[in-house]
Write a protein that holds these residues in place. Structure first.
Motif, PDB file in Angstrom:
ATOM      1  N   THR A 204      30.433  27.466  38.692  1.00 55.06           N
ATOM      2  CA  THR A 204      29.830  27.273  40.005  1.00 55.06           C
ATOM      3  C   THR A 204      28.314  27.409  39.923  1.00 55.06           C
ATOM      4  N   PRO A 205      27.572  26.709  40.781  1.00 56.83           N
ATOM      5  CA  PRO A 205      26.126  26.933  40.872  1.00 56.83           C
ATOM      6  C   PRO A 205      25.763  27.985  41.915  1.00 56.83           C
ATOM      7  N   ALA A 206      26.706  28.840  42.314  1.00 62.78           N
ATOM      8  CA  ALA A 206      26.447  29.837  43.355  1.00 62.78           C
ATOM      9  C   ALA A 206      25.463  30.896  42.875  1.00 62.78           C
ATOM     10  N   GLN A 207      24.786  31.561  43.822  1.00 68.31           N
ATOM     11  CA  GLN A 207      23.902  32.669  43.479  1.00 68.31           C
ATOM     12  C   GLN A 207      24.557  34.021  43.761  1.00 68.31           C
ATOM     13  N   SER A 208      25.685  34.022  44.475  1.00 70.46           N
ATOM     14  CA  SER A 208      26.469  35.240  44.658  1.00 70.46           C
ATOM     15  C   SER A 208      27.878  34.842  45.077  1.00 70.46           C
ATOM     16  N   PHE A 209      28.820  35.771  44.915  1.00 71.20           N
ATOM     17  CA  PHE A 209      30.191  35.483  45.308  1.00 71.20           C
ATOM     18  C   PHE A 209      30.879  36.774  45.733  1.00 71.20           C
ATOM     19  N   THR A 210      31.940  36.632  46.518  1.00 68.61           N
ATOM     20  CA  THR A 210      32.739  37.763  46.973  1.00 68.61           C
ATOM     21  C   THR A 210      34.174  37.561  46.509  1.00 68.61           C
ATOM     22  N   TYR A 211      34.731  38.603  45.919  1.00 67.84           N
ATOM     23  CA  TYR A 211      36.084  38.572  45.369  1.00 67.84           C
ATOM     24  C   TYR A 211      36.995  39.367  46.306  1.00 67.84           C
ATOM     25  N   TYR A 212      38.009  38.702  46.874  1.00 64.85           N
ATOM     26  CA  TYR A 212      38.983  39.339  47.759  1.00 64.85           C
ATOM     27  C   TYR A 212      40.274  39.596  46.979  1.00 64.85           C
ATOM     28  N   TYR A 213      40.880  40.767  47.200  1.00 62.33           N
ATOM     29  CA  TYR A 213      42.068  41.142  46.440  1.00 62.33           C
ATOM     30  C   TYR A 213      42.905  42.121  47.257  1.00 62.33           C
ATOM     31  N   THR A 214      44.058  42.469  46.721  1.00 62.53           N
ATOM     32  CA  THR A 214      44.957  43.441  47.346  1.00 62.53           C
ATOM     33  C   THR A 214      45.103  44.653  46.439  1.00 62.53           C
ATOM     34  N   GLN A 215      45.126  45.838  47.032  1.00 59.14           N
ATOM     35  CA  GLN A 215      45.400  47.068  46.293  1.00 59.14           C
ATOM     36  C   GLN A 215      46.832  47.515  46.562  1.00 59.14           C
ATOM     37  N   SER A 216      47.486  48.053  45.523  1.00 56.97           N
ATOM     38  CA  SER A 216      48.822  48.624  45.691  1.00 56.97           C
ATOM     39  C   SER A 216      49.126  49.484  44.471  1.00 56.97           C
ATOM     40  N   PRO A 217      50.218  50.275  44.503  1.00 58.79           N
ATOM     41  CA  PRO A 217      50.565  51.118  43.346  1.00 58.79           C
ATOM     42  C   PRO A 217      50.893  50.317  42.093  1.00 58.79           C
ATOM     43  N   ASN A 218      51.228  49.025  42.235  1.00 64.46           N
ATOM     44  CA  ASN A 218      51.668  48.226  41.086  1.00 64.46           C
ATOM     45  C   ASN A 218      50.542  47.472  40.393  1.00 64.46           C
ATOM     46  N   TYR A 219      49.323  47.589  40.904  1.00 68.25           N
ATOM     47  CA  TYR A 219      48.225  46.820  40.332  1.00 68.25           C
ATOM     48  C   TYR A 219      47.344  47.676  39.440  1.00 68.25           C
ATOM     49  N   ASP A 220      46.555  46.997  38.603  1.00 70.76           N
ATOM     50  CA  ASP A 220      45.735  47.673  37.600  1.00 70.76           C
ATOM     51  C   ASP A 220      44.286  47.222  37.733  1.00 70.76           C
ATOM     52  N   LYS A 221      43.505  47.305  36.649  1.00 71.57           N
ATOM     53  CA  LYS A 221      42.079  47.002  36.678  1.00 71.57           C
ATOM     54  C   LYS A 221      41.795  45.591  36.168  1.00 71.57           C
ATOM     55  N   VAL A 222      40.735  44.983  36.731  1.00 70.18           N
ATOM     56  CA  VAL A 222      40.223  43.715  36.213  1.00 70.18           C
ATOM     57  C   VAL A 222      38.745  43.888  35.893  1.00 70.18           C
ATOM     58  N   VAL A 223      38.270  43.126  34.922  1.00 72.11           N
ATOM     59  CA  VAL A 223      36.855  43.118  34.579  1.00 72.11           C
ATOM     60  C   VAL A 223      36.278  41.767  34.981  1.00 72.11           C
ATOM     61  N   ILE A 224      35.084  41.790  35.581  1.00 72.71           N
ATOM     62  CA  ILE A 224      34.406  40.581  36.044  1.00 72.71           C
ATOM     63  C   ILE A 224      33.248  40.296  35.096  1.00 72.71           C
ATOM     64  N   VAL A 226      30.104  37.316  34.199  1.00 71.58           N
ATOM     65  CA  VAL A 226      29.370  36.106  34.564  1.00 71.58           C
ATOM     66  C   VAL A 226      28.555  35.685  33.353  1.00 71.58           C
ATOM     67  N   ASP A 227      28.786  34.467  32.891  1.00 66.89           N
ATOM     68  CA  ASP A 227      28.105  33.945  31.702  1.00 66.89           C
ATOM     69  C   ASP A 227      28.266  34.889  30.513  1.00 66.89           C
ATOM     70  N   GLY A 228      29.466  35.462  30.385  1.00 60.39           N
ATOM     71  CA  GLY A 228      29.777  36.317  29.243  1.00 60.39           C
ATOM     72  C   GLY A 228      29.335  37.755  29.380  1.00 60.39           C
ATOM     73  N   GLU A 229      28.593  38.107  30.447  1.00 59.59           N
ATOM     74  CA  GLU A 229      28.110  39.470  30.634  1.00 59.59           C
ATOM     75  C   GLU A 229      28.966  40.187  31.672  1.00 59.59           C
ATOM     76  N   GLU A 230      29.444  41.375  31.311  1.00 59.14           N
ATOM     77  CA  GLU A 230      30.268  42.156  32.234  1.00 59.14           C
ATOM     78  C   GLU A 230      29.418  42.662  33.395  1.00 59.14           C
ATOM     79  N   ILE A 231      29.857  42.396  34.630  1.00 56.10           N
ATOM     80  CA  ILE A 231      29.088  42.831  35.795  1.00 56.10           C
ATOM     81  C   ILE A 231      29.855  43.813  36.670  1.00 56.10           C
ATOM     82  N   GLY A 232      31.129  44.043  36.388  1.00 61.44           N
ATOM     83  CA  GLY A 232      31.860  45.005  37.202  1.00 61.44           C
ATOM     84  C   GLY A 232      33.317  45.114  36.813  1.00 61.44           C
ATOM     85  N   ILE A 233      33.912  46.256  37.166  1.00 59.48           N
ATOM     86  CA  ILE A 233      35.341  46.502  36.974  1.00 59.48           C
ATOM     87  C   ILE A 233      35.923  46.915  38.324  1.00 59.48           C
ATOM     88  N   ILE A 234      37.031  46.292  38.703  1.00 58.40           N
ATOM     89  CA  ILE A 234      37.680  46.585  39.979  1.00 58.40           C
ATOM     90  C   ILE A 234      39.025  47.250  39.705  1.00 58.40           C
TER      91      ILE A 234
END
Length: 410
Positions: A204-224, A226-234
Motif C-alpha cells: 500500500t502507499p498509505a502513510q498510516s493504518f489501523t489494525y482491527y482484531y478480536t481478543q479472546s482466551p484462544n488467541y495469541d500474539k502477532v508481530v507487525i 513494515v518494509d521488513g522492520e518490526e513496528i509492534g506486537i499485539i
C-alpha cells in the motif's frame, strides 16, 4: 509460477469510519495479481555455496528457502515495475545487500532474536526489464537467504483504500487460514483466523493504518512489520472475548512510495505456534503525493585512507519551501569509529545527521573523514544512506551509495 493476489485498490473508496467501526455492507475492491518465483524457480541464478532448507518448524513460502554464505549471490531478471523480495530472519543470518540494475538499493539486516518467515520488502521501478542481485554484505557474518520474489506491473495511479474487511482480497500466504462467519460483534460479523501459518500481507502507499482484531482466551500474539522492520506486537489473548479492538500504526515513509505491511503469528522458543490469531479489518490513511525526489549523486565512491570523502545529495527540482533528509553511514567490511575514539583498526568516522535544502536549493554535500590506519589491509567497504525525508520522497535507486576505501599500499 503462481499467481498471488494483492490488496491494491485502483479506486478510492470513500467510507467514513469512527474509531470503532459499525457494521456495514462488505465492499470487495478490485485487486492486482502478481507473479511469484519461489526459491527453487529455474528463473533464479545462484552463484557460490547455497543450501536448500526445507520446512523445519518455521513457515517459509511453499515450504522452503535457500541460504547462502560469503561469496554467494542470487540473481533474477524480470519485467515489471515492482519487485518484492521475501526472506527469513533469525539468529543465524546477517546483513544482505540488494542491488537493482547494479545499484545498491538496500542493506537488509536479516538477523533477529527469533525466527520470522515471509518477511518482505518491495521496490517500485520504471516499467521494463530489470535485474535484482542479492548477496551477503561485505564483512557480515552468518548467512543470508531467499524465499521468493514477486513481480508486478502495478498501475501508476494507485489510490490507497479507505478500508479493507477480512473478506476482501488481502494477500495470504502458506499456513492454516480460515474465515469465521457469524462472529457476532466483529465488523461484517467475520474474522480471518491464522493458526499454524504466518498470516497475510498487503502492499500500500498509505502513510498510516489501523489494525482491527478480536481478543479472546484462544488467541495469541502477532508481530507487525513494515518494509521488513518490526513496528509492534499485539497480544490478542484476554480472559473475555472483546471485538473491534484496534491499534494505529504510522509508517515511516523513508522516501518509499509503496510499503509492505506484514502480520505474522509469533512462534514460541521451539518454533511452535500454540494458539490462533485473527484479523477483523484494516483502515488506511493516504500518503502525501510528492514528485520532488532526493538522491545521492553517485551509487559508488572510491576514496584513499587519510582523505575526506565529499558525497553530494541532490534535489530533483527547486521548490519554494524547505526540504530535509537524514543520512548515516553503515558498516560493511570497513569499521567505523566515533570522532576522537578511533584506533589503528578503524577505517572511517561514523557520520550521521541531516541536510536542509532551503527554498531554491538543489545540492548539498556531506563530508565523511577516512582514517589513516597502521594495519595493512585490502580494499574495504561501507555505505551511506538517506532516510526520513521531509516534503520530498527519496529516489529508491539512489538512496544508498557504496564506498570503497583504498588502504595502503596503493
Amino acid at each position: 509460477m503462481r499467481s498471488i493476489r494483492y490488496a491494491i485498490i485502483l479506486f478510492a473508496i470513500v467510507i467514513l469510519l469512527p474509531q470503532k467501526m459499525s457494521a456495514a455492507v462488505a465492499v470487495d475492491p478490485p485487486y492486482y495479481t502478481g507473479t511469484s518465483y519461489n526459491d527453487n524457480s529455474l528463473s533464479l541464478t545462484y552463484q557460490g555455496t547455497w543450501e536448500n532448507v526445507l520446512n523445519t518448524g518455521t513457515y517459509p513460502y511453499l515450504g522452503g528457502y535457500h541460504k547462502g554464505t560469503v561469496g554467494s549471490s542470487v540473481q533474477f531478471a524480470f519485467n515489471g515495475n515492482t519487485i518484492t523480495y521475501m526472506y527469513e530472519t533469525g539468529p543465524a543470518f546477517g546483513k544482505a545487500e540488494v542491488f537493482i540494475d547494479n545499484k545498491l538499493v538496500e542493506i537488509i539486516n536479516q538477523n533477529s532474536l527469533y525466527s520470522k518467515s515471509q518477511v518482505s520488502q518491495s521496490w517500485t521501478l520504471s516499467a521494463g526489464n530489470h535485474t535484482i542481485d542479492i548477496k551477503l554484505a561485505n564483512g557480515a557474518s552468518g548467512y543470508f537467504n531467499i524465499d521468493a520474489f514477486i513481480v508486478d506491473i502495478l498501475p501508476t495511479n494507485i489510490v490507497t483504500p479507505s478500508w479493507l474487511d477480512n473478506t476482501t482480497t488481502i494477500l495470504m500466504y502458506q499456513g492454516a487460514l480460515s474465515g469465521i462467519n457469524g462472529a457476532t460483534g466483529a465488523i461484517q460479523n467475520t474474522l480471518l483466523e491464522m493458526s499454524s501459518g504466518r498470516g497475510w500481507w498487503v502492499i500500500t502507499p498509505a502513510q498510516s493504518f489501523t489494525y482491527y482484531y478480536t481478543q479472546s482466551p484462544n488467541y495469541d500474539k502477532v508481530v507487525i512489520t513494515v518494509d521488513g522492520e518490526e513496528i509492534g506486537i499485539i497480544d490478542q489473548e484476554s480472559q473475555n472475548q472483546v471485538h473491534q479492538k484496534w491499534i494505529n500504526f504510522d509508517i515511516d515513509a523513508n522516501g518509499k512510495k509503496f510499503h509492505t505491511i506484514h502480520v505474522m503469528t509469533i512462534p514460541n522458543s521451539n518454533n511452535q505456534i500454540l494458539n490462533t490469531t485473527n484479523l477483523d479489518a484494516l483502515t488506511f490513511n493516504p500518503a502525501l503525493d510528492t514528485e520532488t525526489a532526493l538522491s545521492i549523486e553517485q551509487n559508488t565512491y572510491t576514496v584513499r585512507e587519510g582523505n575526506t570523502l565529499q558525497v553530494k545529495i541532490k534535489l530533483s527540482t527547486a521548490v519554494s519551501y524547505d526540504v530535509s533528509v537524514a543520512y548515516k553511514t553503515t558498516s560493511l567490511s570497513a569499521v567505523g569509529c566515533n570522532i576522537n575514539q578511533c584506533d589503528s583498526i578503524d577505517d572511517y568516522i561514523n557520520t550521521q545527521g541531516s541536510v536542509i535544502f532551503s527554498a531554491g536549493q538543489t545540492e548539498k554535500v556531506v563530508s565523511i573523514p577516512i582514517t589513516t590506519g597502521d594495519v595493512t589491509e585490502g580494499t574495504e567497504f561501507f555505505a551511506l544512506n538517506l532516510y526520513s525525508p521531509s516534503n520530498a520522497s527519496i529516489n529508491e535507486q539512489n538512496r544508498y551509495t557504496r564506498i570503497s576505501i583504498l588502504n595502503r599500499p596503493y
